[in-house]
Design a protein around this motif. Sequence first.
Motif, PDB file in Angstrom:
ATOM      1  N   MET A 136       0.832  -1.208   0.000  1.00  0.00           N
ATOM      2  CA  MET A 136       0.000   0.000   0.000  1.00  0.00           C
ATOM      3  C   MET A 136       0.866   1.258   0.000  1.00  0.00           C
ATOM      4  O   MET A 136       0.547   2.238  -0.678  1.00  0.00           O
ATOM      5  N   THR A 137       1.976   1.232   0.730  1.00  0.00           N
ATOM      6  CA  THR A 137       2.886   2.375   0.747  1.00  0.00           C
ATOM      7  C   THR A 137       3.437   2.617  -0.639  1.00  0.00           C
ATOM      8  O   THR A 137       3.465   3.747  -1.126  1.00  0.00           O
ATOM      9  N   TRP A 138       3.865   1.548  -1.305  1.00  0.00           N
ATOM     10  CA  TRP A 138       4.405   1.681  -2.647  1.00  0.00           C
ATOM     11  C   TRP A 138       3.341   2.232  -3.599  1.00  0.00           C
ATOM     12  O   TRP A 138       3.613   3.107  -4.420  1.00  0.00           O
ATOM     13  N   GLN A 139       2.121   1.726  -3.481  1.00  0.00           N
ATOM     14  CA  GLN A 139       1.038   2.176  -4.350  1.00  0.00           C
ATOM     15  C   GLN A 139       0.731   3.655  -4.114  1.00  0.00           C
ATOM     16  O   GLN A 139       0.550   4.419  -5.064  1.00  0.00           O
ATOM     17  N   LEU A 140       0.695   4.090  -2.852  1.00  0.00           N
ATOM     18  CA  LEU A 140       0.428   5.494  -2.559  1.00  0.00           C
ATOM     19  C   LEU A 140       1.538   6.393  -3.093  1.00  0.00           C
ATOM     20  O   LEU A 140       1.271   7.466  -3.644  1.00  0.00           O
ATOM     21  N   ARG A 141       2.778   5.959  -2.948  1.00  0.00           N
ATOM     22  CA  ARG A 141       3.893   6.761  -3.456  1.00  0.00           C
ATOM     23  C   ARG A 141       3.829   6.893  -4.975  1.00  0.00           C
ATOM     24  O   ARG A 141       4.056   7.966  -5.522  1.00  0.00           O
ATOM     25  N   SER A 142       3.535   5.809  -5.655  1.00  0.00           N
ATOM     26  CA  SER A 142       3.486   5.875  -7.114  1.00  0.00           C
ATOM     27  C   SER A 142       2.308   6.737  -7.577  1.00  0.00           C
ATOM     28  O   SER A 142       2.435   7.499  -8.531  1.00  0.00           O
ATOM     29  N   THR A 143       1.183   6.645  -6.878  1.00  0.00           N
ATOM     30  CA  THR A 143       0.032   7.472  -7.240  1.00  0.00           C
ATOM     31  C   THR A 143       0.338   8.952  -7.018  1.00  0.00           C
ATOM     32  O   THR A 143       0.012   9.800  -7.854  1.00  0.00           O
ATOM     33  N   ALA A 144       0.996   9.259  -5.914  1.00  0.00           N
ATOM     34  CA  ALA A 144       1.368  10.652  -5.641  1.00  0.00           C
ATOM     35  C   ALA A 144       2.373  11.154  -6.672  1.00  0.00           C
ATOM     36  O   ALA A 144       2.286  12.301  -7.122  1.00  0.00           O
ATOM     37  N   ALA A 145       3.301  10.305  -7.069  1.00  0.00           N
ATOM     38  CA  ALA A 145       4.281  10.713  -8.082  1.00  0.00           C
ATOM     39  C   ALA A 145       3.596  10.974  -9.416  1.00  0.00           C
ATOM     40  O   ALA A 145       3.908  11.961 -10.104  1.00  0.00           O
ATOM     41  N   GLU A 146       2.651  10.114  -9.790  1.00  0.00           N
ATOM     42  CA  GLU A 146       1.909  10.320 -11.036  1.00  0.00           C
ATOM     43  C   GLU A 146       1.136  11.629 -10.995  1.00  0.00           C
ATOM     44  O   GLU A 146       1.114  12.375 -11.978  1.00  0.00           O
ATOM     45  N   GLY A 205       1.843  14.260  -9.211  1.00  0.00           N
ATOM     46  CA  GLY A 205       2.810  15.354  -9.274  1.00  0.00           C
ATOM     47  C   GLY A 205       3.297  15.594 -10.687  1.00  0.00           C
ATOM     48  O   GLY A 205       3.412  16.744 -11.132  1.00  0.00           O
ATOM     49  N   HIS A 206       3.565  14.517 -11.433  1.00  0.00           N
ATOM     50  CA  HIS A 206       4.024  14.667 -12.805  1.00  0.00           C
ATOM     51  C   HIS A 206       2.926  15.285 -13.686  1.00  0.00           C
ATOM     52  O   HIS A 206       3.207  16.131 -14.534  1.00  0.00           O
ATOM     53  N   ALA A 207       1.702  14.844 -13.475  1.00  0.00           N
ATOM     54  CA  ALA A 207       0.593  15.402 -14.256  1.00  0.00           C
ATOM     55  C   ALA A 207       0.444  16.896 -13.974  1.00  0.00           C
ATOM     56  O   ALA A 207       0.228  17.693 -14.893  1.00  0.00           O
ATOM     57  N   LEU A 208       0.589  17.277 -12.715  1.00  0.00           N
ATOM     58  CA  LEU A 208       0.477  18.684 -12.358  1.00  0.00           C
ATOM     59  C   LEU A 208       1.614  19.501 -12.963  1.00  0.00           C
ATOM     60  O   LEU A 208       1.395  20.606 -13.468  1.00  0.00           O
ATOM     61  N   GLN A 209       2.831  18.950 -12.948  1.00  0.00           N
ATOM     62  CA  GLN A 209       3.963  19.648 -13.555  1.00  0.00           C
ATOM     63  C   GLN A 209       3.756  19.815 -15.055  1.00  0.00           C
ATOM     64  O   GLN A 209       4.031  20.885 -15.613  1.00  0.00           O
ATOM     65  N   ASP A 210       3.268  18.767 -15.709  1.00  0.00           N
ATOM     66  CA  ASP A 210       3.019  18.857 -17.150  1.00  0.00           C
ATOM     67  C   ASP A 210       1.970  19.915 -17.458  1.00  0.00           C
ATOM     68  O   ASP A 210       2.117  20.706 -18.394  1.00  0.00           O
ATOM     69  N   ARG A 211       0.921  19.942 -16.656  1.00  0.00           N
ATOM     70  CA  ARG A 211      -0.152  20.917 -16.879  1.00  0.00           C
ATOM     71  C   ARG A 211       0.360  22.345 -16.666  1.00  0.00           C
ATOM     72  O   ARG A 211       0.049  23.258 -17.433  1.00  0.00           O
ATOM     73  N   ALA A 212       1.174  22.545 -15.634  1.00  0.00           N
ATOM     74  CA  ALA A 212       1.724  23.872 -15.356  1.00  0.00           C
ATOM     75  C   ALA A 212       2.674  24.307 -16.462  1.00  0.00           C
ATOM     76  O   ALA A 212       2.666  25.473 -16.888  1.00  0.00           O
ATOM     77  N   ALA A 213       3.487  23.381 -16.949  1.00  0.00           N
ATOM     78  CA  ALA A 213       4.408  23.719 -18.037  1.00  0.00           C
ATOM     79  C   ALA A 213       3.636  24.096 -19.295  1.00  0.00           C
ATOM     80  O   ALA A 213       3.982  25.065 -19.976  1.00  0.00           O
ATOM     81  N   HIS A 214       2.586  23.341 -19.577  1.00  0.00           N
ATOM     82  CA  HIS A 214       1.775  23.645 -20.763  1.00  0.00           C
ATOM     83  C   HIS A 214       1.109  25.018 -20.619  1.00  0.00           C
ATOM     84  O   HIS A 214       1.089  25.805 -21.565  1.00  0.00           O
ATOM     85  N   THR A 215       0.589  25.303 -19.454  1.00  0.00           N
ATOM     86  CA  THR A 215      -0.063  26.597 -19.219  1.00  0.00           C
ATOM     87  C   THR A 215       0.948  27.737 -19.362  1.00  0.00           C
ATOM     88  O   THR A 215       0.655  28.767 -19.961  1.00  0.00           O
ATOM     89  N   GLY A 216       2.148  27.540 -18.830  1.00  0.00           N
ATOM     90  CA  GLY A 216       3.181  28.561 -18.947  1.00  0.00           C
ATOM     91  C   GLY A 216       3.579  28.810 -20.389  1.00  0.00           C
ATOM     92  O   GLY A 216       3.751  29.955 -20.816  1.00  0.00           O
ATOM     93  N   ARG A 217       3.729  27.723 -21.157  1.00  0.00           N
ATOM     94  CA  ARG A 217       4.073  27.887 -22.573  1.00  0.00           C
ATOM     95  C   ARG A 217       2.965  28.607 -23.322  1.00  0.00           C
ATOM     96  O   ARG A 217       3.219  29.487 -24.144  1.00  0.00           O
ATOM     97  N   THR A 218       1.719  28.241 -23.045  1.00  0.00           N
ATOM     98  CA  THR A 218       0.586  28.872 -23.725  1.00  0.00           C
ATOM     99  C   THR A 218       0.548  30.369 -23.420  1.00  0.00           C
ATOM    100  O   THR A 218       0.382  31.188 -24.335  1.00  0.00           O
ATOM    101  N   ALA A 219       0.707  30.735 -22.166  1.00  0.00           N
ATOM    102  CA  ALA A 219       0.682  32.159 -21.790  1.00  0.00           C
ATOM    103  C   ALA A 219       1.845  32.898 -22.441  1.00  0.00           C
ATOM    104  O   ALA A 219       1.675  34.027 -22.923  1.00  0.00           O
ATOM    105  N   HIS A 220       3.004  32.269 -22.491  1.00  0.00           N
ATOM    106  CA  HIS A 220       4.170  32.906 -23.102  1.00  0.00           C
ATOM    107  C   HIS A 220       3.924  33.151 -24.588  1.00  0.00           C
ATOM    108  O   HIS A 220       4.208  34.244 -25.105  1.00  0.00           O
ATOM    109  N   HIS A 221       3.385  32.157 -25.287  1.00  0.00           N
ATOM    110  CA  HIS A 221       3.124  32.312 -26.722  1.00  0.00           C
ATOM    111  C   HIS A 221       2.050  33.373 -26.987  1.00  0.00           C
ATOM    112  O   HIS A 221       2.159  34.151 -27.946  1.00  0.00           O
TER     113      HIS A 221
END
Length: 132
Positions: free
Chosen positions: A50-60, A62-78
Amino acid sequence: MTDRGSTRETAARLRRRIARTGGRLEATAEELAGRAGARTADLRDRAGAMTWQLRSTAAEAGHALQDRAAHTGRTAHHRALRAGRGVEHRVPAPVRVPVRFAMRHPRPVVIVGATGAAFVAAVVFGRRWAKH
């Protein structure tokens, strides 16, 4: 009265029964300890999974949030670049140099803009408070 021989015999029989019961209790206690050990190991394995599953879910997440923020930043910049290019060709020649600077260095422009807005707000509120 009771015969001493029968009392000794009864005491010996009780001792044998106590010894047998003690042996059975010992075996039962060992069996229960074995079960508890197996259950503890099972629970530890489940907790680890369960610990491993929670860590992997949290990492996923976090990565999705980083991707979304990067996309939003690029869009605003363009969008800002497109708006700046549109303004750059419509303004008179003396204003083009500051517009180009603002397009190349957006952070100082934001800082100067925020400072100007704060100054204007301070002047407006200062005048209102002076009237009262």
